[in-house]
Design an enzyme around this catalytic site. Structure first.
Site, PDB file in Angstrom:
ATOM      1  N   CYS A 187       4.183 -12.043   3.182  1.00  0.00           N
ATOM      2  CA  CYS A 187       4.087 -10.583   2.893  1.00  0.00           C
ATOM      3  C   CYS A 187       2.269 -10.402   3.120  1.00  0.00           C
ATOM      4  O   CYS A 187       1.667 -10.955   2.234  1.00  0.00           O
ATOM      5  CB  CYS A 187       4.669 -10.479   1.840  1.00  0.00           C
ATOM      6  SG  CYS A 187       4.346  -8.505   1.411  1.00  0.00           S
ATOM      7  N   CYS A 236       2.331  -7.111   9.508  1.00  0.00           N
ATOM      8  CA  CYS A 236       3.315  -7.024   8.554  1.00  0.00           C
ATOM      9  C   CYS A 236       4.422  -7.919   8.960  1.00  0.00           C
ATOM     10  O   CYS A 236       5.085  -7.990  10.152  1.00  0.00           O
ATOM     11  CB  CYS A 236       3.858  -5.753   8.251  1.00  0.00           C
ATOM     12  SG  CYS A 236       5.369  -5.672   7.552  1.00  0.00           S
TER      13      CYS A 236
HETATM   14  N1  DGL Z   1       6.775  -7.632   5.043  1.00  0.00           N
HETATM   15  C1  DGL Z   1       5.721  -7.149   4.136  1.00  0.00           C
HETATM   16  C2  DGL Z   1       4.342  -7.241   4.870  1.00  0.00           C
HETATM   17  O1  DGL Z   1       4.189  -8.234   5.500  1.00  0.00           O
HETATM   18  C3  DGL Z   1       5.697  -5.864   3.220  1.00  0.00           C
HETATM   19  C4  DGL Z   1       6.729  -4.988   3.630  1.00  0.00           C
HETATM   20  C5  DGL Z   1       6.891  -3.674   2.415  1.00  0.00           C
HETATM   21  O2  DGL Z   1       7.676  -4.196   1.566  1.00  0.00           O
HETATM   22  O3  DGL Z   1       6.175  -2.699   2.624  1.00  0.00           O
HETATM   23  O4  DGL Z   1       3.513  -6.432   4.414  1.00  0.00           O
END
Ligand code: DGL
Length: 275
Positions: free
Chosen positions: A76, A190
């Site tokens: 993340c 993301c």
């Molecule tokens: N998948 C996540 C990232 O790489 C976060 C998405 C979220 O919960 O806003 O930032």
């Protein structure tokens, strides 16, 4: 040498970290994986920084105590750009983070105009500014922070049909930048976004390079596990623990819709439990 009983904890706020799973399975086919999604607090990209730090420390600590992983992947960007030093201070196993792939994007781009697509949190982080200053100082980086795209990915992986127009609408703000027609590269900063790379590429046909961190992260995990296995065999201290099975853990496990359950199955997670 890779230890056959490697157990990897992969963590994200939702389904985004699944974009790393295929790369991990390719690089470490014998490893077992626990996928942890903090769906109770999703989305992370809109949380205050102090709330996010405390929350990640809490859920990751709980999962580490339960799973005893050899290595943790914070899959993340929104969390990694903030909490890695905190996690590394608290736990002794290697913690690998996923941060915006600005460096490879700057190397790929021929026009030196790059789009950066991330959550609002990641877009605004000091860490992101530092990456741009360190690795893309010769580039114009056009930033777009979106929570809507995270939601579209969650909906798609839960089985909803999403029209191309919805992706196009999310990407529209890029075009407000005068240099946008020259952009040839977009960083998917993301982990949710590589899961809709085809849709994004259809929506933005002039973009030549779509860059994410998935493969590099899996290579880093393999390297760390190989080093650990070599050290363990030299010290003759390798244990022969029974390999843990693949499992998905959700912080909110009330009722997992069938389509989402099927998505997890497609990534090798037959079993879904609450954390
Ligand atoms: N998948 C996540 C990232 O790489 C976060 C998405 C979220 O919960 O806003 O930032």
């Amino acid at each position: 040498m890779q230890a056959s009983n490697d157990h990897i904890l992969v963590f994200d706020s939702g389904v985004g970290g699944l974009s790393i799973i295929g790369h991990l399975r390719q690089q470490l086919p014998q490893a077992s994986i626990c996928y942890l999604a903090d769906n109770a607090m999703h989305p992370y990209g809109l949380l205050d920084e102090s709330v996010l730090i405390n929350r990640v420390l809490e859920v990751v600590a709980k999962a580490i105590a339960q799973q005893q992983p050899d290595i943790v992947v914070i899959a993340c960007n929104s969390a990694s750009t903030l909490v890695l030093p905190h996690l590394r201070a608290q736990f002794s196993m290697p913690i690998v983070g996923v941060v915006p792939a600005i460096k490879p994007a700057a190397l790929h781009s021929e026009s030196k105009v790059i789009g950066l697509l991330a959550t609002p949190g990641t877009i605004a982080r000091d860490y992101t500014d530092e990456l741009i200053n360190d690795f893309a100082i010769d580039c114009d980086v056009i930033r777009l922070g979106t929570n809507k795209l995270v939601q579209l990915v969650e909906q798609k992986l839960a089985g909803e049909k999403i029209a191309l127009a919805a992706y196009q609408q999310v990407l529209e703000p890029f075009a407000q930048h005068p240099l946008w027609p020259q952009a040839d590269t977009v960083v998917l900063a993301c982990t949710h976004f590589p899961l809709v790379k085809n849709e994004l590429a259809t929506a933005l046909p002039h973009i030549k390079y779509w860059i994410d961190s998935g493969e590099a992260i899996a290579r880093r995990v393999l390297q760390l596990r190989q080093t650990a296995a070599t050290e363990a065999s030299t010290q003759k201290s390798q244990t022969s623990a029974t390999p843990a099975g693949d499992i998905a853990l959700l912080t909110e496990n009330g009722s997992v819709p069938d389509n989402l359950r099927q998505t997890f199955k497609n990534y090798g997670f037959e079993q879904i439990n609450g954390l």
